[in-house]
Design a protein around this motif. Structure first.
Motif, mmCIF file in Angstrom:
data_model
loop_
_atom_site.group_PDB
_atom_site.id
_atom_site.type_symbol
_atom_site.label_atom_id
_atom_site.label_comp_id
_atom_site.label_asym_id
_atom_site.label_seq_id
_atom_site.Cartn_x
_atom_site.Cartn_y
_atom_site.Cartn_z
ATOM 1 N N ALA A 82 0.842 -1.196 0.000
ATOM 2 C CA ALA A 82 0.000 0.000 0.000
ATOM 3 C C ALA A 82 0.872 1.239 0.000
ATOM 4 O O ALA A 82 1.907 1.284 0.675
ATOM 5 N N ALA A 83 0.445 2.251 -0.745
ATOM 6 C CA ALA A 83 1.090 3.565 -0.723
ATOM 7 C C ALA A 83 0.133 4.537 -0.046
ATOM 8 O O ALA A 83 -1.039 4.637 -0.431
ATOM 9 N N VAL A 84 0.615 5.243 0.969
ATOM 10 C CA VAL A 84 -0.174 6.264 1.665
ATOM 11 C C VAL A 84 0.487 7.604 1.382
ATOM 12 O O VAL A 84 1.658 7.809 1.722
ATOM 13 N N VAL A 85 -0.236 8.515 0.755
ATOM 14 C CA VAL A 85 0.308 9.817 0.391
ATOM 15 C C VAL A 85 -0.196 10.847 1.397
ATOM 16 O O VAL A 85 -1.395 11.085 1.509
ATOM 17 N N GLY A 86 0.738 11.444 2.137
ATOM 18 C CA GLY A 86 0.405 12.405 3.175
ATOM 19 C C GLY A 86 0.668 11.815 4.549
ATOM 20 O O GLY A 86 -0.022 10.891 4.975
ATOM 21 N N GLY A 96 -1.343 -6.500 7.768
ATOM 22 C CA GLY A 96 -0.418 -7.269 6.949
ATOM 23 C C GLY A 96 0.105 -6.593 5.712
ATOM 24 O O GLY A 96 0.834 -7.205 4.921
ATOM 25 N N TYR A 97 -0.231 -5.332 5.494
ATOM 26 C CA TYR A 97 0.284 -4.620 4.329
ATOM 27 C C TYR A 97 1.720 -4.155 4.564
ATOM 28 O O TYR A 97 2.094 -3.796 5.686
ATOM 29 N N GLU A 98 2.502 -4.151 3.492
ATOM 30 C CA GLU A 98 3.765 -3.436 3.478
ATOM 31 C C GLU A 98 3.439 -2.025 2.995
ATOM 32 O O GLU A 98 2.856 -1.858 1.915
ATOM 33 N N VAL A 99 3.799 -1.008 3.761
ATOM 34 C CA VAL A 99 3.313 0.346 3.511
ATOM 35 C C VAL A 99 4.467 1.289 3.195
ATOM 36 O O VAL A 99 5.467 1.338 3.930
ATOM 37 N N ASP A 100 4.302 2.050 2.109
ATOM 38 C CA ASP A 100 5.171 3.192 1.834
ATOM 39 C C ASP A 100 4.375 4.453 2.158
ATOM 40 O O ASP A 100 3.302 4.679 1.585
ATOM 41 N N LEU A 101 4.892 5.264 3.070
ATOM 42 C CA LEU A 101 4.229 6.487 3.521
ATOM 43 C C LEU A 101 5.036 7.678 3.014
ATOM 44 O O LEU A 101 6.225 7.809 3.319
ATOM 45 N N PHE A 102 4.385 8.551 2.229
ATOM 46 C CA PHE A 102 5.089 9.644 1.560
ATOM 47 C C PHE A 102 4.615 10.992 2.083
ATOM 48 O O PHE A 102 3.431 11.197 2.360
ATOM 49 N N ASP A 103 5.557 11.941 2.176
ATOM 50 C CA ASP A 103 5.193 13.313 2.535
ATOM 51 C C ASP A 103 6.145 14.277 1.834
ATOM 52 O O ASP A 103 7.332 13.980 1.669
#
Length: 518
Positions: A7-11, A27-34
């Motif tokens: 999952a990609a989370v933007v913000g 269970g998600y692998e998460v990329d969190l962007f800011d």
């Protein structure tokens, strides 16, 4: 370690961080962007120097705390311990009088917390989670919701990836390309995720500004290092067309905000003399608290920030993207529900993901039947193999089947979110707009004060399921905003009917008395 996907989370604001934490739990692998630099460092520096803060303090209440606790109870407790409880409004009249108005009849409170501090707390939790990779200085430029860069052209559309393109700032400006199964747009009212989604789905969208802006001010601790005002009140100076508010911080200071029409900023607050005269006339008892020099400096140096309402629908695109928080429903701050609503968005969405997806899918390869994925039980992989590669092929079929099943379930969860959440988001946006008029003027009006007394009296003698004020339902419960508003309208009709009945009975009694006299 099994994974539910990427999952990609933007913000990486509070809504984005809570989303990332909730997805990591599932269970998600998460990329969190800011797009900002490291938020924790910036937030702690802003706490040391309040003049750097440019956002209204948050009044976190039941919905926001419930959203945090649904993901991490310890995080909710940490946030609450970092806040200052406010049990009432303190109305400061133009004549210098003060009037306390309790928020609830059972000691309920809203809680003042610095946005920068709250952001630091949730980011620290996200950074500590091994399933979450936090990427700073990443500005989203483009999303391809049907990328096939690593796929065969003959594969099913549901096998596509979401590809995100970023401009990465730093020592060397560069481009960053990331892929994910799903993207969560938590990037605020100017959301790039929303703009990219609007190219892929027919989206109703509106953005409307009100003719009011705000400037943030600061009330320091008094000479003895204590609070200059009662910290357990939200202080309001209502002046009909404009107002001043102040919320306490744990360092004994107050974050204060002036809300006023653009005309006031342009005509009355454009010079040092104008600022001084305006505050002497309308907020005389606040001048010493703010400090005249600091007041003039802050208003002169800070550009007033606009206030807008954002509405859109749908909030999602297939199983590939969903909008949460201000990205889908930015609202004016006058009900103190913007962030509370955003954190509630996360809780509602995660509940729907759990309902439709359940635990990570486990597929019975002999039948193609999903045995643990909730209501969607049949997966036809279409694979028939023999020979020594059968096991590898079966494993690949299993992985593809589970991925496809997750996408189907996620799509259903997102569909349910858009259909079930929309009325609540419209309702709270409208309530927030209406509450500006209440805070600016109605809080000192006779009809408002009478209605508040009647509500309090009825809430003391009737069960909460029978009677509750609108403010109580919105702020101190998790009842849907739409249902709360409808219930308030029914209660108003009941009181209106009682008023007509009492008035008619009074007129009839007077008529009969006059006939008896004559």
């Amino acid at each position: 370690m099994t994974t539910a996907g990427r999952a990609a989370v933007v913000g990486a604001g509070p809504v984005g961080c809570l989303t990332a934490l909730g997805l990591a739990q599932r269970g998600y692998e998460v990329d969190l962007f800011d797009l900002r630099d490291r938020i924790v460092a910036d937030a702690h520096e802003a706490q040391k120097d309040p003049s750097r803060q440019r956002s209204i303090n948050l009044a976190i209440s039941t919905r926001g705390l419930a959203g945090l606790a649904a993901v991490d109870e310890a995080l909710a407790e940490t946030v609450l311990s970092s806040a200052v409880p406010m049990h009432a409004r303190m109305i400061h009249t133009k004549a210098g009088e003060q009037m306390s108005q309790l928020y609830g009849i059972h000691g309920e409170s809203i809680n003042s917390v610095s946005r920068t501090l709250l952001n630091a707390l949730v980011v620290e939790h996200a950074e500590a989670n091994p399933r979450i990779n936090v990427h700073y200085r990443h500005k989203l430029k483009h999303i391809n919701f049907h990328a096939r860069s690593r796929r065969r052209e003959d594969e099913d559309e549901d096998e596509d990836e979401v590809q995100l393109q970023f401009a990465v700032s730093g020592k060397d400006e560069r481009e960053g390309i990331y892929t994910a199964d799903v993207v969560f747009g938590c990037d605020g009212m100017h959301s790039i995720v929303r703009s990219e989604m609007a190219k892929a789905v027919r989206m109703d969208f509106s953005q409307s500004y009100i003719d009011n802006s705000y400037v943030e001010l600061h009330i320091p601790a008094d000479p003895n290092g204590d609070f200059a005002l009662d910290p357990n009140h939200l202080h309001i100076w209502p002046r009909h067309d404009f107002m001043l508010i102040a919320l306490a911080n744990q360092d004994k200071s107050f974050t204060s905000t002036l809300f006023a029409p653009s005309k006031v900023f342009d005509e009355n607050l454009s010079s040092a003399k104008g600022i001084s005269d305006f505050f002497d006339e309308h907020f005389a008892d606040a001048v010493d608290l703010l400090g005249r020099e600091a007041l003039i400096r802050d208003i002169s140096q800070r550009r007033p920030s606009p206030l807008a309402t954002i509405r859109c629908r749908p909030y999602h695109y297939k199983s590939r993207a969903i909008l949460l928080g201000d990205a889908s429903h930015a609202m004016v701050p006058f009900y103190g529900q913007g962030l509370n609503c955003g954190l509630e968005d996360v809780r509602v969405m995660l509940d729907l993901i759990d309902k439709h997806a359940g635990p990570t899918a486990s597929v019975d390869l002999s039948t193609g039947t999903d045995i643990s994925f909730g209501p969607h039980s049949r997966v036809d992989s279409g694979v028939h193999v023999t020979g020594q590669n059968a096991k590898a092929t079966a494993a690949s079929a299993s992985t593809k089947a589970k991925a496809k099943q997750r996408a189907v379930a996620l799509h259903q969860a997102f569909d349910a979110y858009t259909s079930s959440r929309h009325n609540d988001l419209v309702a709270i946006s409208e309530l927030a707009l209406d509450n500006y008029r209440e805070m600016c003027s109605r809080v000192v009006s006779t009809p408002y004060l009478v209605r508040k007394r009647v509500d309090n009296m009825l809430m003391k003698v009737l069960p909460s399921a029978w009677w509750a004020s609108l403010y109580t339902m919105v702020t101190f419960s998790n009842e849907g905003y739409h249902k709360a508003r409808e219930r308030e309208r029914r209660q108003a009709r009941i009181l209106g009917g009682l008023g007509w009945s009492v008035g008619f009975a009074g007129v009839a009694a007077l008529f009969l008395a006059r006939r008896h006299l004559y």
